[in-house]
Design a protein around this motif. Structure first.
Motif, PDB file in Angstrom:
ATOM      1  N   TRP A 107     -14.267  29.247 -24.189  1.00  0.00           N
ATOM      2  CA  TRP A 107     -14.622  27.920 -23.706  1.00  0.00           C
ATOM      3  C   TRP A 107     -15.686  27.249 -24.568  1.00  0.00           C
ATOM      4  CZ3 TRP A 107     -11.381  26.012 -20.305  1.00  0.00           C
ATOM      5  CH2 TRP A 107     -10.667  26.907 -19.504  1.00  0.00           C
ATOM      6  N   ASN A 108     -15.936  27.801 -25.737  1.00  0.00           N
ATOM      7  CA  ASN A 108     -17.013  27.247 -26.564  1.00  0.00           C
ATOM      8  C   ASN A 108     -16.667  27.325 -28.041  1.00  0.00           C
ATOM      9  OD1 ASN A 108     -19.563  26.100 -27.052  1.00  0.00           O
ATOM     10  ND2 ASN A 108     -20.508  28.130 -27.286  1.00  0.00           N
ATOM     11  N   SER A 109     -15.476  26.870 -28.388  1.00  0.00           N
ATOM     12  CA  SER A 109     -15.046  26.871 -29.793  1.00  0.00           C
ATOM     13  C   SER A 109     -15.448  25.544 -30.423  1.00  0.00           C
ATOM     14  CB  SER A 109     -13.528  27.075 -29.876  1.00  0.00           C
ATOM     15  OG  SER A 109     -13.170  28.331 -29.353  1.00  0.00           O
ATOM     16  N   THR A 110     -16.576  25.567 -31.134  1.00  0.00           N
ATOM     17  CA  THR A 110     -17.169  24.301 -31.571  1.00  0.00           C
ATOM     18  C   THR A 110     -17.355  24.176 -33.079  1.00  0.00           C
ATOM     19  OG1 THR A 110     -19.381  25.211 -31.234  1.00  0.00           O
ATOM     20  CG2 THR A 110     -18.398  24.006 -29.389  1.00  0.00           C
ATOM     21  N   THR A 111     -16.975  25.190 -33.836  1.00  0.00           N
ATOM     22  CA  THR A 111     -17.196  25.140 -35.282  1.00  0.00           C
ATOM     23  C   THR A 111     -15.880  25.146 -36.035  1.00  0.00           C
ATOM     24  OG1 THR A 111     -17.234  27.544 -35.595  1.00  0.00           O
ATOM     25  CG2 THR A 111     -19.305  26.483 -34.925  1.00  0.00           C
ATOM     26  N   ARG A 116     -10.250  26.799 -36.928  1.00  0.00           N
ATOM     27  CA  ARG A 116      -9.299  27.422 -37.842  1.00  0.00           C
ATOM     28  C   ARG A 116      -8.661  28.657 -37.192  1.00  0.00           C
ATOM     29  NH1 ARG A 116     -12.312  27.750 -42.048  1.00  0.00           N
ATOM     30  NH2 ARG A 116     -11.508  25.881 -43.101  1.00  0.00           N
ATOM     31  N   ALA A 117      -9.444  29.415 -36.442  1.00  0.00           N
ATOM     32  CA  ALA A 117      -8.919  30.613 -35.775  1.00  0.00           C
ATOM     33  C   ALA A 117      -7.820  30.237 -34.779  1.00  0.00           C
ATOM     34  CB  ALA A 117     -10.049  31.359 -35.066  1.00  0.00           C
ATOM     35  N   ILE A 118      -8.031  29.152 -34.045  1.00  0.00           N
ATOM     36  CA  ILE A 118      -7.026  28.690 -33.080  1.00  0.00           C
ATOM     37  C   ILE A 118      -5.753  28.266 -33.800  1.00  0.00           C
ATOM     38  CG2 ILE A 118      -6.500  26.919 -31.347  1.00  0.00           C
ATOM     39  CD1 ILE A 118      -9.560  26.873 -30.748  1.00  0.00           C
ATOM     40  N   ALA A 167     -13.218  18.431 -22.907  1.00  0.00           N
ATOM     41  CA  ALA A 167     -13.416  18.602 -24.339  1.00  0.00           C
ATOM     42  C   ALA A 167     -13.248  20.055 -24.773  1.00  0.00           C
ATOM     43  CB  ALA A 167     -14.803  18.099 -24.738  1.00  0.00           C
ATOM     44  N   ALA A 168     -13.461  21.002 -23.850  1.00  0.00           N
ATOM     45  CA  ALA A 168     -13.360  22.427 -24.192  1.00  0.00           C
ATOM     46  C   ALA A 168     -11.958  22.805 -24.640  1.00  0.00           C
ATOM     47  CB  ALA A 168     -13.771  23.288 -23.003  1.00  0.00           C
ATOM     48  N   GLY A 169     -10.963  22.066 -24.165  1.00  0.00           N
ATOM     49  CA  GLY A 169      -9.584  22.395 -24.513  1.00  0.00           C
ATOM     50  C   GLY A 169      -9.007  21.548 -25.627  1.00  0.00           C
ATOM     51  N   ALA A 170      -9.842  20.748 -26.289  1.00  0.00           N
ATOM     52  CA  ALA A 170      -9.339  19.786 -27.266  1.00  0.00           C
ATOM     53  C   ALA A 170      -8.605  20.454 -28.419  1.00  0.00           C
ATOM     54  CB  ALA A 170     -10.486  18.934 -27.805  1.00  0.00           C
ATOM     55  N   TYR A 171      -9.124  21.577 -28.905  1.00  0.00           N
ATOM     56  CA  TYR A 171      -8.524  22.192 -30.092  1.00  0.00           C
ATOM     57  C   TYR A 171      -7.273  22.980 -29.739  1.00  0.00           C
ATOM     58  CZ  TYR A 171     -12.890  20.452 -31.687  1.00  0.00           C
ATOM     59  OH  TYR A 171     -13.930  19.592 -31.952  1.00  0.00           O
ATOM     60  N   TYR A 172      -7.256  23.559 -28.552  1.00  0.00           N
ATOM     61  CA  TYR A 172      -6.014  24.168 -28.060  1.00  0.00           C
ATOM     62  C   TYR A 172      -4.952  23.089 -27.900  1.00  0.00           C
ATOM     63  CZ  TYR A 172      -2.673  26.214 -24.798  1.00  0.00           C
ATOM     64  OH  TYR A 172      -1.511  26.646 -24.199  1.00  0.00           O
ATOM     65  N   SER A 173      -5.339  21.983 -27.264  1.00  0.00           N
ATOM     66  CA  SER A 173      -4.419  20.856 -27.065  1.00  0.00           C
ATOM     67  C   SER A 173      -3.877  20.346 -28.392  1.00  0.00           C
ATOM     68  CB  SER A 173      -5.150  19.734 -26.316  1.00  0.00           C
ATOM     69  OG  SER A 173      -4.351  18.580 -26.206  1.00  0.00           O
TER      70      SER A 173
END
Length: 254
Positions: A107-111, A116-118, A167-173
């Motif tokens: 829930w805290n992927s901010t960098t 890139r990992a996602i 916003a926590a799910g933005a990169y998954y989305s």
């Protein structure tokens, strides 16, 4: 020999969660299958296969583990080489493996490394696996690719306010929007293979931590849409992002 075995279905991330449920649904289907349990850890894949052999209801189905880490090109190549050697074809590829956030930072992927990992798993690995599997799929009389996605990857829904994790799910989305775009492209450019993007909805697995475990639906109920794509029950929605829940079904806008 290749033509005498039941349809070969390869499911990534199948040692747990929704992937395990998908394998279980295939093992209990009326039609027999050659079920390949994709897992990053060989031992966990073997354990899952052993459990599924005990609960299968179709004794003509076989279940075997395949080690694969879709974040690794070498692992993808090795897995497909093994399938080619052992079975000679691939009938159904279920791209289920995915992550919500970076390892240890759900829930805290901010960098940038987190993002890139996602994308390494949900996008780059998925694309490489699927495109690398095209030659094996084309040896099948009815090749099918089923991508497990999310309506969080629907730009139309997000634009209209569908942001259940904020916003926590933005990169998954965003990662799901990217793989959805690829599937839409493949459905137009790879006409000899049938593609589906399937949205299982909120499922009671470890995927989203306590929230999904407490509020999600039964994994086997969510998994059955994949079987329906495999067995010809979703031919009218090929190449689309589809859902199936509570006796209803439909199509999400990209």
């Amino acid at each position: 020999m290749a033509n005498s075995i039941p349809p070969v279905v390869f499911i990534t991330g199948a040692n747990q969660g929704l992937g395990y449920a998908i394998a279980e649904v295939f093992s209990q289907a009326k039609n027999p299958y050659t079920i390949l349990i994709g897992a990053r850890d060989q031992a966990r894949g073997e354990e899952a296969a052993s459990k599924l052999l005990q609960t299968r209801t179709n004794q003509e189905s076989t279940i075997s583990p395949i080690q694969i880490d879709i974040a690794s090109s070498e692992s993808i190549t090795s897995a497909l080489d093994k399938i080619s050697t052992d079975y000679g074809r691939l009938d159904i590829l279920v791209n289920n493996a995915g992550i919500f956030g970076a390892p240890g930072k759900m829930w805290n992927s901010t960098t940038r490394p987190d993002w890139r990992a996602i994308f390494e798993v949900n996008v780059f690995g998925a694309i490489e696996l699927i495109e690398s599997a095209f030659p094996l799929l084309r040896k099948s009389p009815s090749p099918r690719v089923i991508v497990v996605t999310s309506n969080m990857g629907s730009i139309s829904k997000v634009a209209n306010g569908h942001v259940p994790t904020g916003a926590a799910g933005a990169y998954y989305s965003s990662s799901k929007a990217a793989i959805n775009a690829m599937l839409a492209n493949w459905s137009q450019t790879q006409k000899d293979i049938k593609f589906w993007a399937t949205c299982p909805g909120l499922v009671a697995t470890e995927f989203g931590g306590d929230f999904t475990k407490q509020h999600g639906r039964e994994p086997k109920d969510a998994a059955d849409i994949v079987r329906k794509c495999a067995e010809g029950e979703k031919e009218d929605v090929v190449g689309l992002m589809i859902w199936d829940q509570d006796g209803k079904s439909g199509v999400y806008e990209w």
